[in-house]
Scaffold this motif. Sequence first.
Motif, short mmCIF file in Angstrom:
data_model
loop_
_atom_site.label_atom_id
_atom_site.label_comp_id
_atom_site.label_asym_id
_atom_site.label_seq_id
_atom_site.Cartn_x
_atom_site.Cartn_y
_atom_site.Cartn_z
N LYS A 178 -9.76 7.45 -46.30
CA LYS A 178 -9.53 5.97 -46.12
C LYS A 178 -10.20 5.27 -44.92
O LYS A 178 -10.15 4.29 -44.74
N LYS A 179 -10.87 5.93 -44.36
CA LYS A 179 -11.55 5.54 -42.79
C LYS A 179 -13.12 5.69 -43.35
O LYS A 179 -13.59 4.93 -44.16
N PRO A 182 -10.52 -3.59 -39.89
CA PRO A 182 -10.67 -2.98 -41.28
C PRO A 182 -12.52 -2.95 -41.57
O PRO A 182 -12.96 -3.80 -41.11
N ARG A 183 -12.83 -2.19 -42.31
CA ARG A 183 -14.49 -2.08 -42.64
C ARG A 183 -14.94 -2.92 -43.51
O ARG A 183 -14.42 -3.12 -44.79
N HIS A 211 -13.35 1.84 -33.97
CA HIS A 211 -12.37 1.30 -35.00
C HIS A 211 -11.68 0.04 -34.44
O HIS A 211 -10.97 -0.31 -35.35
N THR A 269 -8.19 0.05 -45.87
CA THR A 269 -8.24 -1.26 -45.95
C THR A 269 -9.88 -1.79 -45.94
O THR A 269 -10.12 -2.96 -46.02
N SER A 270 -10.54 -0.95 -46.14
CA SER A 270 -12.02 -1.22 -46.47
C SER A 270 -12.23 -2.07 -47.51
O SER A 270 -11.56 -1.90 -48.74
N ASN A 280 -9.96 3.11 -50.57
CA ASN A 280 -8.80 2.71 -50.41
C ASN A 280 -7.75 3.99 -50.26
O ASN A 280 -6.57 3.75 -49.91
N VAL A 285 -14.62 -6.43 -43.99
CA VAL A 285 -13.57 -7.26 -44.54
C VAL A 285 -13.51 -8.33 -43.81
O VAL A 285 -13.59 -9.64 -44.58
N THR A 341 -4.23 -1.92 -39.38
CA THR A 341 -4.96 -0.59 -39.44
C THR A 341 -6.27 -0.76 -40.22
O THR A 341 -6.39 -1.52 -40.79
N ASP A 342 -7.19 0.09 -39.77
CA ASP A 342 -8.44 0.42 -40.48
C ASP A 342 -8.36 1.39 -41.69
O ASP A 342 -9.37 1.74 -42.24
N SER A 343 -7.26 1.81 -42.14
CA SER A 343 -7.00 3.00 -43.00
C SER A 343 -6.87 2.45 -44.23
O SER A 343 -5.64 1.69 -44.54
#
Length: 471
Positions: free
Chosen positions: A257-258, A408-409, A344, A55-56, A263, A411, A51-53
């Motif tokens: 979270k996006k 993930p953004r 994303h 996790t930035s 986080n 990362v 996920t990209d949620s």
Amino acid sequence: MEMDTIIEPFRIKSVEPIRMTSRAERERLIRQANYNLFNLHSDDVIIDLLTDSGTSAMSAAQWAGLMQGDESYAGSPSYFRFEEAVKDLMPFEHVIPTHQGRAAERILMGIVAGEDAKIPSNTHFDTTRANIEATGAEAVDLVIEEGLDPERKHPFKGNIDLDRLEALLDDDAAHVPIVMLTVTNNSGGGQPVSMANIAGAKALCDEYDVPLILDACRFAENAYFIKQREDGYGDASVKSIVREMFSHADGMTMSAKKDALVNIGGWLALDDDEWAREARNQLILTEGFPTYGGLAGRDLEAIAVGLQEVVDEDYLEYRMASTRYLGEALTDIGVPIVQPVGGHAVYVNAKALLPHIPPLEYPGQALGVALYTTGGIRGVEIGSVMFGRQPDGSEEPANMELVRLAIPRRVYTQSHVDYVIECFETLYDRRSEIQGYEITEEPPQLRHFTAHFRPLSPETVHRESSPKALE
Ligand code: F0G
């Protein structure tokens, strides 16, 4: 002179080690996890694209902001900094913090939905749909026809079908408390919605006196697509595009979270005073006082800084380029993906890649497990495992068999993505050896999170009528 190479517009100050594993180790780990990727420990994953949620990676400025967090129960200055940052982009009257997006959805639906209500959207995300249905209301997806076909290209494949929206309102506006638009449209492949479509939806809403609410998790990515693809916006700043998007709305739900680059966190914003009053009452019952809403003061500080960083155009250029880079490389190898590449995530079409695996032997699951054993990469199946079990207990193939690779953004670097591409090259050459799965154990609902699987042996795979799981 402008350079062609788009680099990560940041340096790395703090690192997290990745534990390398061998193929033999991964084969053992996934077998112990009953071939369910949700059962893996994340430190046994090399590249985690689940996920990209949430996790930035946060910036130095966000980490510094944490120290300014004021943890007062009521009236914290951190709340006011958060509110100001939200209103700078999204000028709604009331901004109500929540612990994440689904809490904002639950509170909103508790106020506006209920038996006999119908809530249309381009495509509702799962939690939004579930929160609507939990009140007895109906969630109606009205994405344009192009949005349902993985191969079809369209610059704004997330658009809502305005004709069908008008027909629904014309027929039954009295039972439509709000219209929603998900920007970008996650369930439809991370596809954007155009400004013209947002404005068109708002014009219909005004005609029938129904508020328009944006599910705005990935608003900055959507704005950047508008800048790149929609006539008249090429020279506009992303910030002005964002403001224009929200000028057409009466409220929003948000998962921070996006596109708030944190986080945890979210919010509900509304113009209507009465709805906001009810929302704050609900918030106090289950989330917390209206100036923290289930978050710590430091979380609110991190969101305030993240909202400034996410509309930075160098960041967005890199963000979109890195997703596109993966999508184009997979296309060059011959791996079929949902076109065009979304903001994303890249969505691999497992049904087309593994035509020898029938839908109810779960090609998306098979590809997900093969990606893990090949390179320690974790994606998520969006297909018959997730959607196949029907309310009456029968099993039907889903419309599509996809594996989502969410990025993930800030990362992973380009060499991490090159590694993912190399794993796909290996997999592509050996795709005919990948076998299907059967489910040996599953819960009554949301089975994808906990189901146990067993690989079908090569002999059973090609049998005309293999026994179905769980009959
Ligand atoms: N709306 C959209 C479009 C989403 O993608 C999500 C979450 C939510 C609402 C709910 O927000 O998780 O903060 O409660 N999507 C994540 C994903 C889980 O992996 O796509 P939340």
